[in-house]
Scaffold this motif. Structure first.
Motif, PDB file in Angstrom:
ATOM      1  N   SER A   1       7.351 -22.190  16.350  1.00 13.82           N
ATOM      2  CA  SER A   1       6.118 -22.697  15.735  1.00 13.82           C
ATOM      3  C   SER A   1       5.599 -21.776  14.632  1.00 13.82           C
ATOM      4  O   SER A   1       5.011 -22.241  13.655  1.00 13.82           O
ATOM      5  CB  SER A   1       5.039 -22.885  16.815  1.00 13.82           C
ATOM      6  N   GLU A   2       5.788 -20.481  14.748  1.00 10.88           N
ATOM      7  CA  GLU A   2       5.291 -19.540  13.746  1.00 10.88           C
ATOM      8  C   GLU A   2       6.453 -18.712  13.212  1.00 10.88           C
ATOM      9  O   GLU A   2       7.035 -17.908  13.928  1.00 10.88           O
ATOM     10  CB  GLU A   2       4.228 -18.628  14.361  1.00 10.88           C
ATOM     11  N   LEU A   3       6.777 -18.920  11.932  1.00 12.74           N
ATOM     12  CA  LEU A   3       7.894 -18.223  11.303  1.00 12.74           C
ATOM     13  C   LEU A   3       7.349 -17.263  10.247  1.00 12.74           C
ATOM     14  O   LEU A   3       6.515 -17.655   9.414  1.00 12.74           O
ATOM     15  CB  LEU A   3       8.857 -19.216  10.649  1.00 12.74           C
ATOM     16  N   SER A   4       7.823 -16.036  10.272  1.00 15.21           N
ATOM     17  CA  SER A   4       7.257 -15.013   9.391  1.00 15.21           C
ATOM     18  C   SER A   4       8.283 -14.450   8.411  1.00 15.21           C
ATOM     19  O   SER A   4       8.119 -13.349   7.921  1.00 15.21           O
ATOM     20  CB  SER A   4       6.686 -13.866  10.238  1.00 15.21           C
ATOM     21  N   ARG A   5       9.340 -15.196   8.116  1.00 14.77           N
ATOM     22  CA  ARG A   5      10.350 -14.716   7.166  1.00 14.77           C
ATOM     23  C   ARG A   5      10.809 -15.860   6.277  1.00 14.77           C
ATOM     24  O   ARG A   5      10.488 -17.024   6.527  1.00 14.77           O
ATOM     25  CB  ARG A   5      11.545 -14.122   7.894  1.00 14.77           C
ATOM     26  N   ARG A   6      11.561 -15.523   5.249  1.00 14.42           N
ATOM     27  CA  ARG A   6      12.121 -16.533   4.357  1.00 14.42           C
ATOM     28  C   ARG A   6      13.620 -16.687   4.638  1.00 14.42           C
ATOM     29  O   ARG A   6      14.251 -15.790   5.201  1.00 14.42           O
ATOM     30  CB  ARG A   6      11.876 -16.145   2.896  1.00 14.42           C
ATOM     31  N   PHE A   7      14.144 -17.832   4.210  1.00 21.81           N
ATOM     32  CA  PHE A   7      15.510 -18.201   4.559  1.00 21.81           C
ATOM     33  C   PHE A   7      16.314 -18.513   3.302  1.00 21.81           C
ATOM     34  O   PHE A   7      15.807 -19.153   2.368  1.00 21.81           O
ATOM     35  CB  PHE A   7      15.507 -19.415   5.498  1.00 21.81           C
ATOM     36  N   ASP A   8      17.584 -18.074   3.318  1.00 22.66           N
ATOM     37  CA  ASP A   8      18.465 -18.324   2.173  1.00 22.66           C
ATOM     38  C   ASP A   8      18.885 -19.785   2.109  1.00 22.66           C
ATOM     39  O   ASP A   8      19.129 -20.429   3.147  1.00 22.66           O
ATOM     40  CB  ASP A   8      19.719 -17.455   2.271  1.00 22.66           C
ATOM     41  N   CYS A   9      19.009 -20.285   0.878  1.00 21.32           N
ATOM     42  CA  CYS A   9      19.434 -21.665   0.666  1.00 21.32           C
ATOM     43  C   CYS A   9      20.179 -21.731  -0.671  1.00 21.32           C
ATOM     44  O   CYS A   9      19.765 -21.090  -1.645  1.00 21.32           O
ATOM     45  CB  CYS A   9      18.215 -22.589   0.644  1.00 21.32           C
TER      46      CYS A   9
ATOM     47  N   LEU B   1      22.214 -17.351  11.366  1.00 20.20           N
ATOM     48  CA  LEU B   1      22.183 -18.650  10.696  1.00 20.20           C
ATOM     49  C   LEU B   1      23.525 -18.855  10.018  1.00 20.20           C
ATOM     50  O   LEU B   1      23.990 -17.994   9.272  1.00 20.20           O
ATOM     51  CB  LEU B   1      21.047 -18.702   9.672  1.00 20.20           C
ATOM     52  N   ALA B   2      24.163 -19.988  10.295  1.00 23.36           N
ATOM     53  CA  ALA B   2      25.533 -20.218   9.830  1.00 23.36           C
ATOM     54  C   ALA B   2      25.617 -20.165   8.307  1.00 23.36           C
ATOM     55  O   ALA B   2      24.840 -20.831   7.619  1.00 23.36           O
ATOM     56  CB  ALA B   2      26.029 -21.570  10.330  1.00 23.36           C
ATOM     57  N   PRO B   3      26.553 -19.388   7.749  1.00 21.84           N
ATOM     58  CA  PRO B   3      26.682 -19.314   6.294  1.00 21.84           C
ATOM     59  C   PRO B   3      27.232 -20.591   5.678  1.00 21.84           C
ATOM     60  O   PRO B   3      27.073 -20.817   4.483  1.00 21.84           O
ATOM     61  CB  PRO B   3      27.656 -18.143   6.094  1.00 21.84           C
ATOM     62  N   CYS B   4      27.871 -21.445   6.491  1.00 24.45           N
ATOM     63  CA  CYS B   4      28.463 -22.668   5.935  1.00 24.45           C
ATOM     64  C   CYS B   4      27.395 -23.672   5.494  1.00 24.45           C
ATOM     65  O   CYS B   4      27.508 -24.299   4.444  1.00 24.45           O
ATOM     66  CB  CYS B   4      29.415 -23.300   6.936  1.00 24.45           C
ATOM     67  N   CYS B   5      26.338 -23.828   6.297  1.00 21.29           N
ATOM     68  CA  CYS B   5      25.302 -24.817   5.983  1.00 21.29           C
ATOM     69  C   CYS B   5      23.947 -24.199   5.686  1.00 21.29           C
ATOM     70  O   CYS B   5      23.048 -24.867   5.186  1.00 21.29           O
ATOM     71  CB  CYS B   5      25.180 -25.828   7.119  1.00 21.29           C
ATOM     72  N   GLN B   6      23.757 -22.931   6.003  1.00 20.13           N
ATOM     73  CA  GLN B   6      22.517 -22.201   5.755  1.00 20.13           C
ATOM     74  C   GLN B   6      21.262 -23.030   6.110  1.00 20.13           C
ATOM     75  O   GLN B   6      20.490 -23.442   5.245  1.00 20.13           O
ATOM     76  CB  GLN B   6      22.437 -21.765   4.284  1.00 20.13           C
ATOM     77  N   PRO B   7      21.050 -23.296   7.402  1.00 16.63           N
ATOM     78  CA  PRO B   7      19.886 -24.095   7.795  1.00 16.63           C
ATOM     79  C   PRO B   7      18.573 -23.385   7.478  1.00 16.63           C
ATOM     80  O   PRO B   7      18.505 -22.149   7.509  1.00 16.63           O
ATOM     81  CB  PRO B   7      20.066 -24.254   9.309  1.00 16.63           C
TER      82      PRO B   7
END
Length: 757
Positions: free
Chosen positions: A673-681, A623-629
């Protein structure tokens, strides 16, 4: 020794590698004796070479060199250079340059024979039989790979450099002969077409000039630089040349006055010294004008002086004497004696304010340092009998040559190898210290991670943190002269693809890429298979290819197996769409030959199905660190060479700019459809500067079921407001929206927004 031609007439030459036309056949008839001047020039060169070799080679060695000359003359019979000279004049000139360095008999023989394998198809076995394995190996290392078919001129050039540099790593005489070869070609480049001049001059400036500098061959470095400059920018060269000649007359009085003053002052102080006036090279003046945006009249230090003294201590005594004579300019003193340059160069540099307020640069060194400064690694041959203190230079050279072999082992292809080596040829350096006070030299701009990989590849791979001058520092921190660097490692740590965005040295880049290729091979293979399957589906092609078609595909793509092909696609070295279209072309060929039935319902090229992103793919998907999708954002994917798939938000400014440059490397991606982790923002919060506000905001983030991984703050100059910066982990856009609503309800919060680069 009398090196006369094998026949009464010198052989006729064509151009040699890179610079000249392909040679005539070995059976080309002997030329007529019309070109008397060319023949006389060739004989004169032989006479000069003979005199130089007689100074230091034994009679038995001279006899072997004579045999090599006769063989080379016979092989090049009937060839002419573009200048009209017999071709044998070129090998003689190359050998003469090598003789100036007093290279041994094997190197001189290789210089005379360096084009016979490439131009006249002489086999290595024949050279081994006639002149021995060492000479044959040198000639082989100097020969280009003409018989191999490459996909492009760039690939062929990269592979030739790779072969030459690896041969150099085994025997440094290879590059010394090659530099002599290139120097003579550059001296005679005026007979080539303008396009060839520019191409060869650019190649010289990008590769051979840095190599000469890296090996400390200062005289060749300066001459090659000026010659390349004159062919790349002929108008600028002529204009500057005229300006310097004019300035030479105008400044003669100043130079003479400085010389007299320095001579008298050093003599009065009892310091025996030789003083030489030194003029900047034309390219050196041009580079200073360009980099500092100066006019020629503003470049005051066109002239400098070299002071050569008899001992190490006298260098510093002379420095003090000169500082007493003229005032030194602050910040313009460098001690390369205590800390030599990467190429072994040692000298004291100081800039003084001379008569009439003119800045004048002085270089102070011993005779031994002067030898190394002018001849670099070649000083090992020039002064090997009287100079036993060059071991440090030899060790530095050996360490760099060994690093070439390390890079080769970890590099996927020749273009990548050349890219890494070019990085390591960067001339400017910073000098940092280990905790045990060992000095490490790195290219300017090198980071903490580059330092770790310079110490050892395993240390680089396992780096988790670092300290600079006993304080914690980020791995991407650029190092400065004098920094003390300490690396913290963990056996559980592994390289990240993001490291490639900030490492500077070729060794670090090749080691990281090697790790990503090998350790993450299964992930890259799986991603590549998904991408190719989807690309084939849009062309209505069954991904289960017939055996003969698979074999033909692997042969034409130079892949050893389908898994290797998939892995190349997964890391971005190949494009799935192009591979799919290539497969379609192979199928059409098979259909036309009647070997397979025609494909049914072929709708032609269609739109690729988006690739599903789950966030658990590992290093092959980042996941791109510039925009952190985060899930819920519209996203797109970039296939980066050797780094896999990078996922950006569609509104990311960085992504838009890169997509405009390389649109073919972008594919459609969607969230799974099924995501099992958290994402940085990242979020920014503007709050009133009041006691306890940070604690209340952090508590609200915790209450909203989000995790904080980073926090920072910036005060305004009036200390009325504070900007808090958090990196939080969320499930997606809905979770982030709920978190931001909750934070807005905290008293003293003035504003909150999601941060993008």
């Amino acid at each position: 020794m009398n090196l006369t031609p094998a026949d009464s007439t010198l052989s006729v030459a064509s151009n040699n590698r890179a610079a000249f036309d392909r040679p005539a056949s070995r059976n080309t008839p002997h030329p007529s004796k019309t070109d008397t001047n060319a023949a006389q020039a060739g004989v004169a060169s032989v006479s000069q070479l003979n005199a130089k070799l007689a100074e230091y080679l034994t009679p038995s060695e001279l006899k072997k060199v004579k045999e090599a000359y006769r063989f080379s003359d016979e092989m090049h019979l009937g060839q002419m250079r573009k200048s009209g000279e017999p071709y044998i004049s070129h090998p003689i000139a190359v050998a003469e340059i090598c003789a100036d360095w007093k290279l041994d008999a094997q190197a001189i023989m290789a210089a005379l024979l360096h084009d016979v394998m490439e131009d006249q198809d002489v086999k290595k076995e024949e050279l081994i039989e006639r002149f021995g394995a060492p000479v044959a190996s040198l000639v082989d290392g100097l020969s280009k790979l003409e018989k191999i078919e490459f996909q492009s001129q760039i690939e062929a050039q990269a592979e030739n450099f790779r072969k030459m540099l690896l041969a150099m790593a085994r025997d440094v005489r290879v590059i010394l002969i090659k530099l002599a070869d290139r120097l003579h070609n550059m001296r005679t480049l005026g007979f080539m077409s303008p396009e060839k001049k520019r191409r060869i001059a650019r190649e010289t400036m990008e590769v051979y000039v840095p190599i000469a500098h890296r090996l400390g061959l200062n005289n060749i470095y300066r001459e090659l630089q000026d010659l390349a400059f004159s062919h790349l920018y002929p108008m600028r060269y002529r204009t500057l040349s005229k300006a310097i000649k004019a300035a030479r007359g105008n400044r003669r009085e100043v130079v003479s006055k400085i010389l007299d003053s320095v001579n008298n002052t050093l003599s009065a102080s009892g310091i025996g010294a030789q003083i030489y006036g030194r003029e900047k090279t034309l390219f050196g003046v041009y580079r200073k004008m360009r980099n500092k945006h100066l006019s020629f009249s503003q470049v005051l230090d066109v002239y400098g002086f070299r002071v050569v003294v008899d001992s190490f201590a006298s260098c510093y005594v002379a420095l003090g004497t000169l500082h007493a004579l003229y005032k030194p300019m602050p910040g313009k003193f460098k001690d390369y004696i205590a800390i030599p340059k990467l190429n072994g160069y040692q000298s004291l540099h100081t800039t003084l304010i001379g008569p009439y307020g003119t800045p004048v640069e002085f270089q102070i060194r011993t005779q031994e340092m002067n030898r190394v400064a002018e001849s670099g690694v070649a000083a090992h041959w020039l002064y090997k009998n009287e100079d036993a203190s060059l071991s440090d230079l030899q060790q530095r050279t050996h360490a760099w040559l060994q690093s070439l072999l390390d890079i080769q082992k970890q590099t996927g292809d020749s273009a990548e190898f050349l890219e890494h080596v070019k990085v390591d040829l960067f001339p400017d350096s910073v000098y940092v210290f280990t905790p045990k006070s060992k000095i490490i030299a790195l290219p300017r701009g090198a980071t903490v991670l580059d330092f770790a990989y310079t110490i050892h590849t395993d240390i680089g791979d396992q780096t988790i943190a670092a300290k600079i001058n006993h304080e914690q520092a980020a791995l991407r921190t650029e190092l400065r002269n004098g920094d003390i660097v300490e690396i913290v490692t963990s056996p559980a740590s592994r390289p990240s693809p993001n490291w490639l965005t900030f490492v500077r040295t070729g060794k670090a880049r090749s080691a990281i890429r090697h790790h990503l290729r090998t350790v993450n091979l299964s992930e890259s293979t799986e991603l590549g298979k998904r991408l190719l399957t989807q690309a084939l589906a849009t062309l209505n092609i069954d991904p289960l290819l017939p055996g003969p078609l698979t074999e033909k595909l692997l042969n034409e793509s130079s892949a050893k197996s389908l898994d290797e092909l998939y892995a190349d696609i997964g890391v971005g070295k190949r494009m799935a769409t192009l591979v799919a279209r290539h497969i379609r072309g192979l199928m059409v060929d098979e259909e036309e030959a009647g070997l397979v039935p025609a494909a049914e319902n072929d709708a032609g090229p269609g739109k690729l199905e988006p690739v599903a992103i789950y966030g658990t793919e590992g290093a092959s998907v980042q996941l791109a660190p510039c925009c952190q999708p985060i899930p819920g954002d519209d996203i797109m994917g970039q296939l980066r060479r050797d780094q896999g798939l990078m996922v950006h938000s569609t509104d990311c400014y960085v992504a838009k700019r890169q997509r405009a440059k390389e649109p073919e490397r972008w594919i459609e991606v969607v969230w799974g459809s099924e995501l099992s982790r958290r994402f940085d923002c990242r979020i920014k919060i503007l709050v009133q500067n009041e006691k306890g506000v940070l604690a209340r905001v952090a508590a609200e983030i915790g209450e909203s079921d989000a995790n904080i991984t980073y926090v920072g703050m910036d005060d305004d100059k009036d200390h009325l407001m504070t900007q808090l910066r958090f990196t939080v982990q969320v499930d997606g856009r809905i979770h982030l929206a709920r978190l931001m609503r909750n934070i807005r309800r905290v008293p003293r919060v003035a504003r909150i927004l999601r941060e993008r680069s």
